[in-house]
Design an enzyme around this catalytic site. Sequence first.
Site, PDB file in Angstrom:
ATOM      1  N   HIS A 103      46.513  49.597  33.468  1.00 51.29           N
ATOM      2  CA  HIS A 103      46.239  50.748  34.363  1.00 51.29           C
ATOM      3  C   HIS A 103      47.113  50.598  35.437  1.00 51.29           C
ATOM      4  CE1 HIS A 103      42.528  51.624  31.605  1.00 51.29           C
ATOM      5  NE2 HIS A 103      43.489  51.250  31.524  1.00 51.29           N
ATOM      6  N   TYR A 160      35.751  57.357  37.420  1.00 52.51           N
ATOM      7  CA  TYR A 160      34.971  56.900  37.993  1.00 52.51           C
ATOM      8  C   TYR A 160      34.508  58.998  38.538  1.00 52.51           C
ATOM      9  CZ  TYR A 160      35.216  52.668  38.761  1.00 52.51           C
ATOM     10  OH  TYR A 160      35.972  51.113  38.377  1.00 52.51           O
ATOM     11  N   PRO A 186      28.177  46.885  39.826  1.00 54.72           N
ATOM     12  CA  PRO A 186      29.554  46.860  39.728  1.00 54.72           C
ATOM     13  C   PRO A 186      30.004  48.101  39.799  1.00 54.72           C
ATOM     14  CG  PRO A 186      27.525  47.365  38.218  1.00 54.72           C
ATOM     15  CD  PRO A 186      26.813  47.187  39.024  1.00 54.72           C
ATOM     16  N   LYS A 197      33.578  43.739  41.005  1.00 53.53           N
ATOM     17  CA  LYS A 197      34.342  42.775  41.080  1.00 53.53           C
ATOM     18  C   LYS A 197      33.659  41.508  41.034  1.00 53.53           C
ATOM     19  CE  LYS A 197      37.316  44.256  44.566  1.00 53.53           C
ATOM     20  NZ  LYS A 197      38.145  44.123  43.644  1.00 53.53           N
ATOM     21  N   TYR A 251      40.364  47.429  45.371  1.00 55.45           N
ATOM     22  CA  TYR A 251      39.756  47.608  43.659  1.00 55.45           C
ATOM     23  C   TYR A 251      40.865  46.171  43.361  1.00 55.45           C
ATOM     24  CZ  TYR A 251      38.803  49.262  39.030  1.00 55.45           C
ATOM     25  OH  TYR A 251      38.102  49.885  38.360  1.00 55.45           O
TER      26      TYR A 251
HETATM   27  P1  RFL Z   1      27.211  34.227  35.180  1.00 54.89           P
HETATM   28  O1  RFL Z   1      28.253  35.050  33.934  1.00 54.89           O
HETATM   29  O2  RFL Z   1      26.004  34.949  34.773  1.00 54.89           O
HETATM   30  O3  RFL Z   1      27.349  33.020  34.346  1.00 54.89           O
HETATM   31  C1  RFL Z   1      26.042  31.756  34.691  1.00 54.89           C
HETATM   32  C2  RFL Z   1      25.721  31.387  33.266  1.00 54.89           C
HETATM   33  O4  RFL Z   1      24.654  30.301  33.660  1.00 54.89           O
HETATM   34  C3  RFL Z   1      24.151  30.233  32.985  1.00 54.89           C
HETATM   35  N1  RFL Z   1      22.831  29.047  32.854  1.00 54.89           N
HETATM   36  C4  RFL Z   1      22.491  28.418  33.383  1.00 54.89           C
HETATM   37  N2  RFL Z   1      23.173  26.824  32.292  1.00 54.89           N
HETATM   38  C5  RFL Z   1      22.056  25.903  31.884  1.00 54.89           C
HETATM   39  N3  RFL Z   1      20.653  25.846  32.752  1.00 54.89           N
HETATM   40  C6  RFL Z   1      20.329  26.455  32.977  1.00 54.89           C
HETATM   41  N4  RFL Z   1      19.028  27.165  33.367  1.00 54.89           N
HETATM   42  C7  RFL Z   1      21.089  28.217  32.880  1.00 54.89           C
HETATM   43  N5  RFL Z   1      20.963  29.246  34.096  1.00 54.89           N
HETATM   44  C8  RFL Z   1      21.674  29.838  33.589  1.00 54.89           C
HETATM   45  C9  RFL Z   1      23.957  31.355  31.667  1.00 54.89           C
HETATM   46  O5  RFL Z   1      23.591  31.386  30.315  1.00 54.89           O
HETATM   47  C10 RFL Z   1      25.118  31.779  31.954  1.00 54.89           C
HETATM   48  O6  RFL Z   1      25.845  31.414  30.769  1.00 54.89           O
HETATM   49  O7  RFL Z   1      27.895  33.780  35.813  1.00 54.89           O
HETATM   50  P2  RFL Z   1      29.175  33.736  36.734  1.00 54.89           P
HETATM   51  O8  RFL Z   1      29.775  32.552  36.428  1.00 54.89           O
HETATM   52  O9  RFL Z   1      28.944  33.388  38.373  1.00 54.89           O
HETATM   53  O10 RFL Z   1      30.317  35.187  36.669  1.00 54.89           O
HETATM   54  C11 RFL Z   1      29.561  36.648  36.875  1.00 54.89           C
HETATM   55  C12 RFL Z   1      29.898  37.942  36.343  1.00 54.89           C
HETATM   56  O11 RFL Z   1      29.607  37.345  34.873  1.00 54.89           O
HETATM   57  C13 RFL Z   1      29.649  38.935  37.446  1.00 54.89           C
HETATM   58  O12 RFL Z   1      29.880  38.690  38.155  1.00 54.89           O
HETATM   59  C14 RFL Z   1      30.038  40.136  36.291  1.00 54.89           C
HETATM   60  O13 RFL Z   1      29.826  40.207  35.049  1.00 54.89           O
HETATM   61  C15 RFL Z   1      30.206  41.237  36.852  1.00 54.89           C
HETATM   62  N6  RFL Z   1      30.550  42.901  36.393  1.00 54.89           N
HETATM   63  C16 RFL Z   1      31.613  42.832  36.523  1.00 54.89           C
HETATM   64  N7  RFL Z   1      32.490  41.841  37.215  1.00 54.89           N
HETATM   65  C17 RFL Z   1      34.058  42.364  37.109  1.00 54.89           C
HETATM   66  O14 RFL Z   1      34.947  41.794  38.415  1.00 54.89           O
HETATM   67  N8  RFL Z   1      34.552  43.395  37.043  1.00 54.89           N
HETATM   68  C18 RFL Z   1      33.447  44.025  36.138  1.00 54.89           C
HETATM   69  O15 RFL Z   1      34.024  45.042  35.914  1.00 54.89           O
HETATM   70  C19 RFL Z   1      32.439  44.117  36.027  1.00 54.89           C
HETATM   71  N9  RFL Z   1      31.926  44.808  35.534  1.00 54.89           N
HETATM   72  C20 RFL Z   1      30.029  43.429  35.758  1.00 54.89           C
HETATM   73  C21 RFL Z   1      30.382  44.426  35.086  1.00 54.89           C
HETATM   74  C22 RFL Z   1      28.527  43.058  35.109  1.00 54.89           C
HETATM   75  C23 RFL Z   1      27.679  44.374  34.837  1.00 54.89           C
HETATM   76  N10 RFL Z   1      25.901  43.302  34.468  1.00 54.89           N
HETATM   77  C24 RFL Z   1      25.687  43.566  33.267  1.00 54.89           C
HETATM   78  C25 RFL Z   1      25.491  43.107  35.582  1.00 54.89           C
HETATM   79  C26 RFL Z   1      29.340  45.094  34.782  1.00 54.89           C
HETATM   80  C27 RFL Z   1      27.766  45.155  34.191  1.00 54.89           C
HETATM   81  C28 RFL Z   1      27.265  46.498  33.062  1.00 54.89           C
HETATM   82  C1  PHB Z   2      33.301  48.080  32.639  1.00 52.02           C
HETATM   83  O1  PHB Z   2      34.894  48.341  31.649  1.00 52.02           O
HETATM   84  O2  PHB Z   2      32.272  47.301  31.754  1.00 52.02           O
HETATM   85  C2  PHB Z   2      33.479  48.230  34.602  1.00 52.02           C
HETATM   86  C3  PHB Z   2      35.096  48.928  34.710  1.00 52.02           C
HETATM   87  C4  PHB Z   2      35.239  49.018  35.738  1.00 52.02           C
HETATM   88  C5  PHB Z   2      33.272  48.882  36.660  1.00 52.02           C
HETATM   89  C6  PHB Z   2      32.477  48.315  36.261  1.00 52.02           C
HETATM   90  C7  PHB Z   2      32.631  48.173  34.679  1.00 52.02           C
HETATM   91  O3  PHB Z   2      34.214  49.512  37.701  1.00 52.02           O
END
Ligand code: RFL
Ligand code: PHB
Length: 393
Positions: free
Chosen positions: A75, A203, A295, A299, A387
């Site tokens: 985008h 947004y 979120p 980031k 961003y």
């Molecule tokens: P993760 O992805 O949580 O992975 C950690 C892994 O460790 C495992 N684990 C274990 N393994 C062995 N032994 C144990 N005792 C363990 N305990 C846990 C888990 O099963 C898992 O597989 O952490 P990591 O690698 O640091 O990655 C972080 C990201 O996943 C997270 O920051 C993002 O998803 C956040 N986030 C977003 N980030 C973006 O950059 N752009 C986005 O658009 C964005 N949107 C979001 C998001 C997070 C969201 N939620 C659900 C919190 C949107 C949402 C809705």
């Molecule tokens: C998403 O697509 O899940 C999403 C996109 C932008 C955000 C957070 C989540 O800021």
Amino acid sequence: MSATRTQVGIVGAGPAGLFLAHLLHRHGIESVILETRSREEVEGTIRAGVLEQWTVDLMNELGLGGRMGQEAHFHRGITLRFGGGSHHLDFEDLTGGKRVTVYPQHEVLKDLIAARLADGGDVRFGVRDVELHDLETERPRLTYRDGDGGVFEVCCDFIAGCDGFHGPSRPHLAGRTEYGKLYPFGWLGVLVEAPPSHHELIYARHERGFALLSTRSPEIQRLYIQCGPKDDPADYPDELIWSELHRRLEAEDGWTLTEGRIFQKGVIGMRSFVCDPMQHGRLFIAGDAAHIVPPTGAKGLNLAVADAVYLSRGLECFYRTGRRDLLERYSETCLRRIWRAERFSWSMTTMLHTDPHESAFEDRIHLADLDYVVHSRAAATALAENYVGLPLD
Ligand code: RFL
Ligand code: PHB
């Protein structure tokens, strides 16, 4: 007890752990990843959507960008809606060519896991009771049980705690300081079978609360509305969700939201969190294990990858030259970027959400912030460069 020897033991196969394993492999450094969930669960969990430009470049550099190049949505910018108006921010113009890439986290993970296994990488899914030992020695160890209860040991030079916010690594950082903020709201996120309603993310700040329109594929859309932090998704019938989405997202320009079948609903709470330092002895933590951002700034995933890059640089330097200075500065190097991302994510969140604890004065300040962003090229550029992602130091 069966034992394995490796250079870096990695706890967690999320973005931080898997990127780290790839970056180390590029420098000929061996690793073993221990992951509690099954491969199917890891590849099926719907989370983030937005990749910063340098994350996209890194995936391409590592030879992991093939499917992303075909399937991601690129985008030019985003749309901000508030006060009945709609305002496009053209990030490509504001940042000299950088774009917003929407490629879901679970697709990134599928690409990383497939490539790691194809390279002969050691990723052990479905393990239990992971414990960290001897972190202050030169031979730290990980122990775990497999699905049948057998006990295993991984002897390492270093341990990377990439185990997310609730993992076992962070509690080992003696003397750490934790900084945090809980927000009095959350997001109700839905996945919808429908074609995209708009070619970019929207947004919206509305008096009824925040809303976000995002996408997953040409057939599946991702939408969010602000809700209470502990709300039960069962209390949100589909009609209520659609009526809130229409009211919050549609402005006075005639654009309308396309509805479809909602096939998944979930509520997430929102917090900001930073752990300082991110290392102790031979343990280094990365990603959500060390920090959480709300979120709204998109980031979290990107910050996890940045930590993996800095840690891989420190480890590469250690194995090539025996020098420890980059490793010793790991936490300090990461935390500079982390605090800038925390600031940005907090500012996007407070600017775009309604907060029941804030006064009418603060509400108007947030509207003034938005008005400034959409009418000042300087303010729009500041938002855009954060961003699309600040360059890695
Ligand atoms: P993760 O992805 O949580 O992975 C950690 C892994 O460790 C495992 N684990 C274990 N393994 C062995 N032994 C144990 N005792 C363990 N305990 C846990 C888990 O099963 C898992 O597989 O952490 P990591 O690698 O640091 O990655 C972080 C990201 O996943 C997270 O920051 C993002 O998803 C956040 N986030 C977003 N980030 C973006 O950059 N752009 C986005 O658009 C964005 N949107 C979001 C998001 C997070 C969201 N939620 C659900 C919190 C949107 C949402 C809705
Ligand atoms: C998403 O697509 O899940 C999403 C996109 C932008 C955000 C957070 C989540 O800021």
